[in-house]
Design a protein around this motif. Structure first.
Motif, PDB file in Angstrom:
ATOM      1  N   PRO A  80       0.809  -1.232   0.000  1.00  0.00           N
ATOM      2  CA  PRO A  80       0.000   0.000   0.000  1.00  0.00           C
ATOM      3  C   PRO A  80       0.837   1.276   0.000  1.00  0.00           C
ATOM      4  CG  PRO A  80      -0.811  -1.517   1.656  1.00  0.00           C
ATOM      5  CD  PRO A  80       0.457  -2.084   1.124  1.00  0.00           C
ATOM      6  N   SER A  81       1.985   1.245   0.683  1.00  0.00           N
ATOM      7  CA  SER A  81       2.817   2.448   0.701  1.00  0.00           C
ATOM      8  C   SER A  81       3.390   2.735  -0.685  1.00  0.00           C
ATOM      9  CB  SER A  81       3.940   2.317   1.736  1.00  0.00           C
ATOM     10  OG  SER A  81       4.806   1.267   1.385  1.00  0.00           O
ATOM     11  N   GLN A  84       0.563   4.180  -2.777  1.00  0.00           N
ATOM     12  CA  GLN A  84       0.246   5.573  -2.465  1.00  0.00           C
ATOM     13  C   GLN A  84       1.220   6.516  -3.146  1.00  0.00           C
ATOM     14  OE1 GLN A  84       0.156   5.789   1.782  1.00  0.00           O
ATOM     15  NE2 GLN A  84      -2.011   5.222   1.902  1.00  0.00           N
ATOM     16  N   TYR A 109      -2.718  -7.925  -3.884  1.00  0.00           N
ATOM     17  CA  TYR A 109      -3.713  -7.005  -4.452  1.00  0.00           C
ATOM     18  C   TYR A 109      -5.123  -7.535  -4.186  1.00  0.00           C
ATOM     19  CZ  TYR A 109      -0.828  -3.790  -7.238  1.00  0.00           C
ATOM     20  OH  TYR A 109       0.024  -2.821  -7.653  1.00  0.00           O
ATOM     21  N   MET A 112      -6.273  -7.127  -0.718  1.00  0.00           N
ATOM     22  CA  MET A 112      -6.563  -5.727  -0.405  1.00  0.00           C
ATOM     23  C   MET A 112      -7.873  -5.262  -1.046  1.00  0.00           C
ATOM     24  SD  MET A 112      -2.717  -4.201  -0.856  1.00  0.00           S
ATOM     25  CE  MET A 112      -3.278  -2.544  -1.041  1.00  0.00           C
TER      26      MET A 112
END
Length: 131
Positions: A80-81, A84, A109, A112
């Motif tokens: 996720p980082s 982003q 993925y 998530m």
């Protein structure tokens, strides 16, 4: 015919009696008298004793089946980082950056909640397009 898996109690019983009786055939005979079912094969008893003498345990060293995936919590937190910072990063680039396989990135993925597709822009249909 496949043999059934020995339980931990049965394995410890075999080790205990193997030290006392010394030979696998004697352990097999005692097994038939006391447990009243087919004894394990002599080779199974020898392998169990060898494992016990090497490790000090009758438990399996590694669990049977596939190995654990590289998608541990640390890697799951990195994805996720990275997304982003660069939301348009491809799966191929993500796997290269994190040094894991593309299938592992896909699995992360999916966990998530992302859908893995490339959006395709198509033109809008109008009423007079059929003419």
């Amino acid at each position: 015919m496949a043999r059934r898996q020995l339980s931990v109690n049965e394995k410890t019983w075999i080790v205990k009696h193997m030290y006392r009786l010394e030979y696998p055939i004697n352990v097999q005979r005692l097994w038939c008298k006391q447990i009243n079912n087919n004894p394990p094969h002599r080779d199974t008893i020898r392998v169990l004793m060898k494992k016990y003498e090497q490790t000090g345990s009758v438990l399996d060293i590694s669990p049977p089946g596939r190995s654990v995936s590289v998608t541990d919590q640390g890697v799951k937190d990195e994805v996720p980082s990275v997304l982003q910072k660069e939301p348009r990063t491809s799966i191929h680039q993500m796997s290269t950056d994190l040094s894991i396989s593309r299938s592992s990135v896909r699995r992360i993925y999916k966990s998530m909640g992302f859908k893995l597709y490339i959006p395709r822009l198509i033109h809008e249909l109008n009423e007079d397009d059929f003419d």
